[in-house]
Design an enzyme around this catalytic site. Structure first.
Site, PDB file in Angstrom:
ATOM      1  N   GLU A  51       0.822  -1.216   0.000  1.00 53.71           N
ATOM      2  CA  GLU A  51       0.000   0.000   0.000  1.00 53.71           C
ATOM      3  C   GLU A  51       0.855   1.264   0.000  1.00 53.71           C
ATOM      4  O   GLU A  51       0.424   2.318  -0.441  1.00 53.71           O
ATOM      5  CB  GLU A  51      -0.939  -0.014   1.218  1.00 53.71           C
ATOM      6  CG  GLU A  51      -2.290   0.573   0.906  1.00 53.71           C
ATOM      7  CD  GLU A  51      -3.340   0.317   1.969  1.00 53.71           C
ATOM      8  OE1 GLU A  51      -4.299  -0.401   1.679  1.00 53.71           O
ATOM      9  OE2 GLU A  51      -3.208   0.833   3.103  1.00 53.71           O
ATOM     10  N   HIS A  76       7.220 -27.341   0.148  1.00 53.64           N
ATOM     11  CA  HIS A  76       6.450 -28.374  -0.550  1.00 53.64           C
ATOM     12  C   HIS A  76       5.336 -27.756  -1.382  1.00 53.64           C
ATOM     13  O   HIS A  76       4.360 -28.432  -1.706  1.00 53.64           O
ATOM     14  CB  HIS A  76       5.890 -29.368   0.476  1.00 53.64           C
ATOM     15  CG  HIS A  76       6.978 -30.037   1.264  1.00 53.64           C
ATOM     16  ND1 HIS A  76       7.483 -31.280   0.938  1.00 53.64           N
ATOM     17  CD2 HIS A  76       7.697 -29.607   2.343  1.00 53.64           C
ATOM     18  CE1 HIS A  76       8.451 -31.599   1.785  1.00 53.64           C
ATOM     19  NE2 HIS A  76       8.605 -30.591   2.645  1.00 53.64           N
ATOM     20  N   LYS A  95     -13.750   2.331  -3.100  1.00 49.77           N
ATOM     21  CA  LYS A  95     -14.542   2.761  -1.929  1.00 49.77           C
ATOM     22  C   LYS A  95     -15.748   3.571  -2.388  1.00 49.77           C
ATOM     23  O   LYS A  95     -16.870   3.361  -1.925  1.00 49.77           O
ATOM     24  CB  LYS A  95     -13.690   3.673  -1.031  1.00 49.77           C
ATOM     25  CG  LYS A  95     -12.899   2.972   0.027  1.00 49.77           C
ATOM     26  CD  LYS A  95     -12.368   4.009   0.997  1.00 49.77           C
ATOM     27  CE  LYS A  95     -11.215   3.481   1.791  1.00 49.77           C
ATOM     28  NZ  LYS A  95     -10.513   4.493   2.547  1.00 49.77           N
TER      29      LYS A  95
HETATM   30  O1  PA5 Z   1      -2.773   1.778   5.968  1.00 50.47           O
HETATM   31  C1  PA5 Z   1      -3.859   2.276   5.778  1.00 50.47           C
HETATM   32  O2  PA5 Z   1      -4.055   3.499   5.819  1.00 50.47           O
HETATM   33  C2  PA5 Z   1      -5.070   1.403   5.518  1.00 50.47           C
HETATM   34  O3  PA5 Z   1      -4.729   0.080   5.300  1.00 50.47           O
HETATM   35  C3  PA5 Z   1      -6.008   1.471   6.698  1.00 50.47           C
HETATM   36  O4  PA5 Z   1      -5.397   0.960   7.836  1.00 50.47           O
HETATM   37  C4  PA5 Z   1      -7.309   0.693   6.423  1.00 50.47           C
HETATM   38  O5  PA5 Z   1      -7.877   1.132   5.229  1.00 50.47           O
HETATM   39  C5  PA5 Z   1      -8.278   0.924   7.564  1.00 50.47           C
HETATM   40  O6  PA5 Z   1      -8.470   2.289   7.746  1.00 50.47           O
HETATM   41  P1  PA5 Z   1      -9.046   2.880   9.064  1.00 50.47           P
HETATM   42  O7  PA5 Z   1      -8.091   2.584  10.160  1.00 50.47           O
HETATM   43  O8  PA5 Z   1      -9.183   4.350   8.796  1.00 50.47           O
HETATM   44  O9  PA5 Z   1     -10.373   2.229   9.296  1.00 50.47           O
END
Ligand code: PA5
Length: 460
Positions: free
Chosen positions: A293, A319, A433
């Protein structure tokens, strides 16, 4: 140095061109070629830290996070909880999972209380199955969302609130729920305020996947008895060493530089985090998210960059995946996560009657067999010109795990600089989203539902 300072160890030898050949390994000269660029990126990181703009490092410079957690500790200790349910997804769940699996009994939920259930998905079958099984009077719920708006976590939260109200009465919500979210923003913060639910704040600049060393990872860990001070100390110790030492001696820089060169010059975009310990497997999940990410991005000029992190488990995946890694396309880099000394081990008994082909096992321990297989795998890969390195935990404890969290966070930020992208945002997850909002009928998002409809016929 901290009393229990045991440092992570790094074996880089199978990255080296002298060992695995110049086509697939990296030479000293190739590393040096990038030292100016690396230095620029490093200086910028240090500047950001000095300007308090590097939240994952800045939080380690004082004890505010620990103080925040102490404030909530009385709620955690209020009852003899049988269960703790964590609601959260992505960065709001993966750190807690990594800590839980690395530092607690492998079957904690069978042998100790409170049990911890980390609900990081919204599969209705799994979620309902848990909600139907537990004793609500003795269940603490921790709802974690930095943004306080994430549809998945909010849906879980609404379902759980409804359950608690129906089972125990509306006032119980205040006793059985903790919220961890932004100090100001988001609907979760508003709900916590209006209903008086105890809460912890996530430092405003700290993004989800960099938040394991905040209440996001530490409160769930505290609930199951992890020594969170020691986890914290491990990270603080690693951060101090990173700041004090020459940047090229920094393992985050070295690892980042190697991986960047393998990707950009050696045509190796797939990076496997191969945990040789069940306890470290969820850490590879945490790393996978952090890297994917943070680094999978478009640059300002529109070009796409990033490595593809995947995970594997030793010895099991010998394996399953090893054949591909050794003889398939040479487009991978392998990072072994290994543990040097086992907390427990067991000797393999010899049979009384001699069974020739099994005799070699008798008298060795399972741990020895495990290490022999790890070593053999690393060497077999090197022999085939497949770059690999090992990050060793001399012992797996809160102190070494804390170091690893900081080390990977710093490496990721550093690699963001090398790639020329912002590692702290995630614009690529936005569109799906918005489409989901549209499909769920949220007002103002109709145009996104229309895009989905235009795209195809997938219907439930
Ligand atoms: O690293 C990030 O920003 C995302 O993976 C968030 O952790 C994830 O989308 C969850 O977001 P939030 O903590 O705002 O619910």
């Amino acid at each position: 140095m901290h009393q229990s300072a045991v440092s992570l160890e790094f074996d880089w030898s199978f990255f080296d061109s002298q060992v695995i050949g110049k086509d697939h390994g990296v030479s000293k000269e190739e590393l040096e070629k990038y030292s100016n660029q690396a230095e620029k990126v490093w200086k910028k990181l240090i500047e950001d830290k000095e300007r308090s703009q590097l939240a994952f490092w800045n939080i380690l410079e004082n004890d505010l996070v620990l103080a925040e957690i102490r404030n909530i500790e009385q709620v955690v200790r209020k009852k003899d909880w049988e269960n703790v349910i964590l609601l959260g997804i992505g960065g709001s769940a993966l750190g807690a999972m990594a800590i839980f699996r690395a530092l607690r009994h492998p079957f904690h939920n069978l042998e100790a209380k409170p049990r911890l259930f980390i609900m990081d998905n919204i599969d209705p079958v799994t979620f309902l199955s848990l909600l139907d099984m537990i004793n609500w009077e003795r269940t603490l719920v921790i709802a974690i969302s930095k943004s306080g708006t994430t549809a998945e976590t909010m849906s879980q939260f609404l379902i759980v609130l409804d359950r608690i109200k129906k089972k125990l009465g509306a006032s119980s919500v205040r006793d059985q729920v903790i919220v961890i979210t932004d100090p100001e923003k988001g609907i979760l913060r508003s709900i916590a305020r209006s209903t008086d639910i105890p809460s912890c704040s996530v430092p405003p600049l700290l993004g989800g996947r960099f938040s394991v060393l905040s209440p996001v990872g530490l409160v769930p860990a505290l609930c199951v008895g992890v020594d969170i001070e020691m986890l914290w100390q491990g990270a603080v110790w690693a951060a101090k060493r990173a700041g004090d030492n020459h940047f090229m001696d920094n393992p985050s820089v070295k690892m980042g530089l190697y991986q960047f060169i393998f990707d950009s010059e050696k045509k190796k975009p797939i990076h496997v985090y191969w945990a040789y310990s069940d306890a470290l497997y969820p850490l590879s999940d945490w790393i996978r998210q952090l890297i994917a990410e943070s680094l999978g991005k478009k640059r300002a000029d529109g070009t796409s960059v990033g490595i593809t992190p995947i995970k594997a488990l030793g010895v099991t995946d010998q394996h399953s995946q090893l054949q591909l890694y050794r003889e398939g396309p040479n487009d991978k880099v392998i990072i072994f996560l290994g543990v040097k000394s086992w907390e427990r081990d067991v000797e393999i008994p010899s049979l009384e009657e001699s069974v020739g082909s099994l005799e070699y096992l008798g008298g060795h321990t399972l741990g020895e067999l495990f290490h022999a297989e790890q070593r053999a795998t690393a060497c077999a890969l090197a022999e085939a010109g497949r770059p690999n390195m090992t990050l060793w935990f001399p012992v797996l404890n809160a102190f070494t795990l804390g170091q690893a969290f900081f080390m990977f966070e710093l490496q990721t930020a550093f690699m963001g600089g090398l790639y020329g992208i912002n590692p702290f945002d995630q614009p690529g997850v936005e569109l799906s989203k918005l489409m989901t909002y549209g499909l769920m009928g949220r007002k103002g998002f109709e145009e996104y539902a229309a895009i989905v409809e235009k795209f195809g016929s997938w219907k439930r």
